[in-house]
Scaffold this motif. Structure first.
Motif, short mmCIF file in Angstrom:
data_model
loop_
_atom_site.label_atom_id
_atom_site.label_comp_id
_atom_site.label_asym_id
_atom_site.label_seq_id
_atom_site.Cartn_x
_atom_site.Cartn_y
_atom_site.Cartn_z
N PHE A 47 45.03 -6.29 52.77
CA PHE A 47 44.95 -7.22 51.63
C PHE A 47 44.75 -8.68 52.04
CE2 PHE A 47 47.24 -3.50 50.14
CZ PHE A 47 46.53 -3.20 48.98
N GLY A 48 44.85 -8.98 53.33
CA GLY A 48 44.60 -10.36 53.78
C GLY A 48 45.81 -11.27 53.69
N HIS A 49 46.91 -10.78 53.13
CA HIS A 49 48.16 -11.55 53.16
C HIS A 49 49.34 -10.61 52.93
CE1 HIS A 49 48.57 -11.70 48.70
NE2 HIS A 49 47.26 -11.53 48.79
N CYS A 50 50.50 -11.04 53.39
CA CYS A 50 51.71 -10.23 53.24
C CYS A 50 52.92 -11.12 53.42
CB CYS A 50 51.71 -9.12 54.29
SG CYS A 50 53.16 -8.05 54.22
N GLU A 51 53.96 -10.86 52.64
CA GLU A 51 55.20 -11.63 52.75
C GLU A 51 56.34 -10.62 52.96
OE1 GLU A 51 53.38 -11.61 49.69
OE2 GLU A 51 51.94 -12.92 50.69
N VAL A 52 57.12 -10.87 53.99
CA VAL A 52 58.26 -9.98 54.27
C VAL A 52 59.49 -10.85 54.51
CG1 VAL A 52 59.23 -8.22 55.81
CG2 VAL A 52 56.77 -8.26 55.37
N SER A 53 60.55 -10.55 53.80
CA SER A 53 61.81 -11.26 54.04
C SER A 53 62.15 -11.11 55.52
CB SER A 53 62.90 -10.63 53.16
OG SER A 53 64.12 -11.24 53.43
N LEU A 54 62.48 -12.22 56.17
CA LEU A 54 62.73 -12.19 57.62
C LEU A 54 63.99 -11.37 57.90
CD1 LEU A 54 61.65 -13.43 60.30
CD2 LEU A 54 63.27 -15.29 59.94
N GLY B 231 40.30 -11.38 57.19
CA GLY B 231 40.60 -10.12 57.89
C GLY B 231 41.06 -10.41 59.31
N LEU B 232 41.65 -9.37 59.93
CA LEU B 232 42.13 -9.53 61.31
C LEU B 232 41.02 -9.19 62.28
CD1 LEU B 232 45.61 -7.81 60.82
CD2 LEU B 232 45.21 -10.27 61.16
N LYS B 233 41.12 -9.77 63.49
CA LYS B 233 40.10 -9.43 64.50
C LYS B 233 40.79 -8.87 65.74
CE LYS B 233 39.67 -14.23 66.21
NZ LYS B 233 40.94 -14.77 65.78
N GLY B 234 40.04 -8.09 66.48
CA GLY B 234 40.58 -7.48 67.70
C GLY B 234 41.05 -8.54 68.68
#
Ligand code: UD1
Length: 420
Positions: free
Chosen positions: A105-112, A151-154
């Motif tokens: 999805f190109g972004h993500c939020e996770v409680s630390l 997006g992510l890259k190698g």
């Protein structure tokens, strides 16, 4: 709250069936985020941690349906990308959604995730690796906020320390990335191997599976078609039951196990005087003439697992002589020692090394579970303790053991789940 009342049960017999591995199921459930189809997972252990992760996916908008032996997950309906505090605080492994959600999805939020009973347990290596893959990461108001709009890259990742969920997170992120990711010092745990194997079957090119260097060629955001798969047997659950056989010096058989994954555990039990026989998917432990002391150092797979340290500590109280158990992975993973001491165990703790003098006749009393595996050590100790042991706060046990008391009952243990 429930507690377990266990009466001394020094002679076990019979067969117990081992469930699917919790620690394999968690990353494989998170992996369903990378799928374009509805994913079917069988041999799923329906323990609290698995329900928590499925709840998290449901909160994100996925549809999870329990089936007889597992679950089906449709992630095409995901419309949120945040793992909130209320879920992460109950289960640190929620961090496993970071790699797959970010890459899809190109972004993500996770409680630390904070510290936990067994130590600090930072996630810095997960974050550093994702940054190397092009993500921007900020910590704001207690949340990890990761962005990779293009997006992510190698990337070429070298882990300073071997991390199991860190490796899983990066493997999943790399699966949809653009280009080739190399992970050096990757975890080689069977649970990581299964994740890689399922991804490889789903069209992701992965080289070096089961080795310390993984090379993953990403699909550049092309979602995967994931065929139904079955979770591998839980080697820690199996090891715990082997310790139940060992501490009572009984013959018991485990069904649905993978003996190869248990090698470090069975070889220590052999050093202690026990012997084994096996068929295709069963493993039987036979009594020792005399239970001998042991020297254990916990390390990454294929060495002796930290998740079996507490159970062996309980077992060492019944060995004739001095055992030395060294914990190398987590700085505070000896919370069970003081509870075992209250049952009469002769244990001296010096930093991360426990010295256990046996054999000691343990006494039943009220004890408190402090983390998942520490709890199972108390159950093992209760089997040989005089009288009755009440083990409180067993919600820790319920996180990772399927129907522990029912399985122990089939082996002849006098055990009951009661309400406080
Ligand atoms: C996993 C297992 C857990 C097991 C542990 C070690 C799951 C869900 N849990 O936990 O049962 O006890 O492996 O075998 O599979 N570390 C860092 N920075 C990081 C990540 C880890 O310093 O970013 C350190 C940890 O504090 C620890 C060591 O590395 O000292 C290993 O931790 P790691 O392998 O990551 O444990 P988990 O994956 O959390």
């Amino acid at each position: 709250m429930d507690y377990l009342q266990t009466k001394q049960s020094t002679s076990l017999s019979g067969t117990v069936t081992i469930s699917g591995a919790k620690n394999a199921s968690l990353p494989l459930i998170a992996m369903s985020i990378l799928a374009k189809n509805r994913v079917t997972i069988t041999n799923l252990p329906k323990v609290a941690d698995i329900k928590t992760l499925l709840q998290l996916l449901t909160n994100l908008g996925a549809e999870c349906v329990f089936i007889d032996d597992g679950v089906t997950i449709d992630t095409s309906t995901i419309n949120k990308t945040t793992a909130t505090y209320d879920i992460v605080r109950t289960m640190r492994a929620s961090i496993l959604i970071l790699g797959p959600i970010l890459s899809r999805f190109g972004h993500c939020e996770v409680s630390l995730p904070g510290g936990c009973a067994i130590g600090q347990r930072p996630v810095d290596l997960h974050l550093k690796a994702l940054e190397q893959m092009g993500a921007t990461i900020e910590i704001k108001a207690g949340y990890i906020q990761a962005k990779a709009p293009q997006g992510l890259k190698g990337a070429n990742i070298i882990f300073d320390k071997i991390t199991v969920t860190g490796t899983a997170n990066v493997v999943m992120a790399a699966a949809l990335a653009n280009g080739v990711t190399t992970i050096t010092n990757a975890a080689r745990e069977p649970e990581v191997v299964q994740l890689c194997e399922v991804l490889a079957k789903s069209g992701v090119k992965i080289e070096g599976i089961g080795t310390a260097i993984l090379t993953i060629t990403g699909t550049n955001k092309e979602l995967l078609n994931i065929e139904p798969f079955e979770i591998i047997p839980d080697r820690i659950e199996a090891g715990t039951y082997l310790c139940a056989g060992a501490i009572t010096n009984s013959t018991i058989t485990l069904k649905k196990v993978e003996p190869e994954h248990l090698h470090a555990v069975t070889s220590k039990l052999e050093e202690m005087g026990f012997s084994f026989s096996s068929t295709k998917d069963t493993l039987t432990i036979h009594p020792a003439k005399e239970i001998l002391p042991v020297r254990i150092v916990t390390q990454e797979y294929p060495a002796f697992p930290t998740d079996m340290q507490a159970q062996f500590l309980a077992l060492a109280t019944q060995a004739n002589g001095v055992s030395i158990i060294e914990e190398r992975l987590f700085e505070n993973r000896f919370m069970h020692v003081s509870e075992l001491q209250r049952m009469g165990a002769d244990i001296t703790l010096n930093g991360h090394i426990a010295t256990v003098k046996g054999k000691t006749q343990l006494s039943g009393t009220d004890v408190m579970a402090t983390d998942l595996r520490a709890s199972s050590a108390l159950v093992l100790a209760a089997l040989v303790a005089n009288g009755t042991t009440n083990i409180h706060r067993i919600y820790h046990l319920d996180r990772g053991y399927v129907e522990l008391e029912k399985k122990l009952e089939t082996l002849g243990v006098d055990i009951q789940r009661l309400k406080e």
